[in-house]
Scaffold this motif. Sequence first.
Motif, PDB file in Angstrom:
ATOM      1  N   ARG A 168      46.613  30.196  49.581  1.00 42.28           N
ATOM      2  CA  ARG A 168      45.303  29.846  48.992  1.00 42.28           C
ATOM      3  C   ARG A 168      44.649  31.157  48.533  1.00 42.28           C
ATOM      4  O   ARG A 168      43.746  30.909  47.620  1.00 42.28           O
ATOM      5  CB  ARG A 168      44.406  29.599  50.399  1.00 42.28           C
ATOM      6  N   GLY A 169      44.962  32.252  48.868  1.00 41.87           N
ATOM      7  CA  GLY A 169      44.326  33.508  48.230  1.00 41.87           C
ATOM      8  C   GLY A 169      44.378  33.474  46.717  1.00 41.87           C
ATOM      9  O   GLY A 169      43.733  34.147  46.179  1.00 41.87           O
ATOM     10  N   ARG A 171      44.060  31.004  44.534  1.00 45.52           N
ATOM     11  CA  ARG A 171      43.113  30.664  43.751  1.00 45.52           C
ATOM     12  C   ARG A 171      41.739  31.027  44.204  1.00 45.52           C
ATOM     13  O   ARG A 171      40.913  31.353  43.357  1.00 45.52           O
ATOM     14  CB  ARG A 171      43.144  29.027  44.263  1.00 45.52           C
ATOM     15  N   GLU A 172      41.538  31.488  45.447  1.00 44.43           N
ATOM     16  CA  GLU A 172      40.338  32.287  45.800  1.00 44.43           C
ATOM     17  C   GLU A 172      40.165  33.423  45.046  1.00 44.43           C
ATOM     18  O   GLU A 172      39.066  33.513  44.464  1.00 44.43           O
ATOM     19  CB  GLU A 172      40.289  32.444  47.198  1.00 44.43           C
ATOM     20  N   ALA A 173      41.157  34.167  44.971  1.00 43.35           N
ATOM     21  CA  ALA A 173      40.957  35.391  44.160  1.00 43.35           C
ATOM     22  C   ALA A 173      40.516  35.149  42.800  1.00 43.35           C
ATOM     23  O   ALA A 173      39.742  35.899  42.047  1.00 43.35           O
ATOM     24  CB  ALA A 173      42.335  36.470  44.408  1.00 43.35           C
ATOM     25  N   LEU A 175      38.987  32.558  41.329  1.00 51.36           N
ATOM     26  CA  LEU A 175      37.636  32.084  41.755  1.00 51.36           C
ATOM     27  C   LEU A 175      36.672  33.544  41.638  1.00 51.36           C
ATOM     28  O   LEU A 175      35.834  33.492  41.093  1.00 51.36           O
ATOM     29  CB  LEU A 175      37.174  31.098  42.501  1.00 51.36           C
ATOM     30  N   ALA A 176      37.149  34.171  42.706  1.00 51.10           N
ATOM     31  CA  ALA A 176      36.330  35.349  43.185  1.00 51.10           C
ATOM     32  C   ALA A 176      35.999  36.307  42.066  1.00 51.10           C
ATOM     33  O   ALA A 176      34.968  36.879  41.803  1.00 51.10           O
ATOM     34  CB  ALA A 176      36.769  36.014  44.358  1.00 51.10           C
ATOM     35  N   THR A 184      41.416  29.444  36.489  1.00 46.74           N
ATOM     36  CA  THR A 184      42.162  29.791  37.530  1.00 46.74           C
ATOM     37  C   THR A 184      43.483  29.023  37.611  1.00 46.74           C
ATOM     38  O   THR A 184      44.659  29.664  37.985  1.00 46.74           O
ATOM     39  CB  THR A 184      41.363  29.608  38.862  1.00 46.74           C
TER      40      THR A 184
END
Lengths: 304, 215
Positions: A168-169, A171-173, A175-176, A184
Amino acid sequence: MTSVLYDAPGPKAILRSRIFSVVTALLIAAGLVWLILALGAPKTSANGAVQPGLWDPTRWDVFSDREVWRTLGRGALNTLRMAGVAAVFALLLGVLFSFGRVSDTKWIRIPTTVVLEFVRGMPVLLMMLFILLVFSTGSFWAGVAALSVYNGAIIGEALRAGIKSLPRGQREAGLAIGLTPVATRLRIEFPQAFRQMLPIIIAQLVVLLKDTSLAFVVGYEELLRSGTSMTNFFGSRYSFSFFLVVLAIYLTMNLLLSWLARVIARRTGSKSGGVTTETKAPPEKPLDPELVYPAALGNQMGKP
Amino acid sequence: MDAVIENLPVFLEGFKNTLGLLLLSGTGALVLGIIIAAMRISPVASLRGFATVYTEIVRNTPLTLVLFFCAFILPYLQFSPGYFVLAMIGLTVYTSPFVAEALRSGVNGVHVGQAEAARSVGLTFTQTLSFVVMPQAVRMVVPPLINVFIALTKNTSVAGAFFVFELFGAARKVTNDRGDQVLAILLAVAAFYLLVTISLGLIAARVEKKVAVLR
């Protein structure tokens, strides 16, 4: 696995298994020789006429004709052409399907899922026939369309599995650091998923090449069709010979491609896919990092 | 729509033959596949080699060619028990290596530590296989095996091109009669295929979920 299941064989057991192995090898070889001889034996048909055996020179003399080989080559080329065009479209469709399938928007995700389920559960041949009838395309485009939709669905499903299996990280990264969800997906998740799923995708392309022979049924002039039309032309005496030659050509093509797929799979596998390979990839523009960085920041700030 | 309703008996007849082909060649492929898989993991080198060559050749031959051989070449060689049986033989032969591969991957998928543990607590060969390895292998094999049968369901349509009257043959016949309603006929025939493939897929997903809990 098997070695753990029983105690290590002693000298007697080794000897016994070796004898057994040789005996079965002889039996298999004898069976094959018998089959070849049986096929080669002259046959008496129902009306009493004697036909020459299948290895008889009179059944193989057409192959000294160069035109026969040219026709077969044309058929093989047609097969490869259909496979090539369909492969390109299948990859493009696969990417589209995978994006639709993992989309955050319900209105895209659910219809895509329904379409994918429908396409994957239907025989390719049925699709070919109906594309041919409904859109009255030629047999070439009917074959290409059916093959690319079907294999696109399967490739899309593989890519989806690849995207879902990423941590998951990732995608989160993405977006972050301010990339849009689409960016992304395209620049962070998709390249990794694609690399991870490459062996499956190539295996599916081998299946696609095999499936081009279905276009035989809708009347496309591919390898098998060129064989049968020549059988019709030269007489059924040659039907077995032509079949064997077509089979040999198909086997060569498919085995070569499967082998290539295995080599590529091994090569991408050994690179220990995922994040590290991405960083190893050379940057698109070899610029001074100081020049790149402000530009990237500027782009980010320009976006709402 | 009326073309579909009118011809429902034709479709049902075709569907019956599709199911018959699926069941008969599915059973045949299962039996042949078990034999091939057993040969491939057997300690006898010549059997292993034979099974490997067989798998490679059949897996790389297009189904159309296999069925073409059964429908045209076998009768030419004076073996003609009827097209249904011939198509059944072809589908059985074509599907068997896929079954064998699914079975083999299942047995290989059981962790070696399981067998080692069983052996080290003193179970014999038969006990290891029947109490430890096989129960796990069978569970792992079911989902890929169902996928093979889903593929077989779709592959039966190719038999329709070689003189067997099943769903694809029915579709061809009805579209010949009613060229004006091709789309409705397509959807009807597709629905029959989806009925089988989707329900098999649901079973596979269910089994997979159960296996995931057990592992």
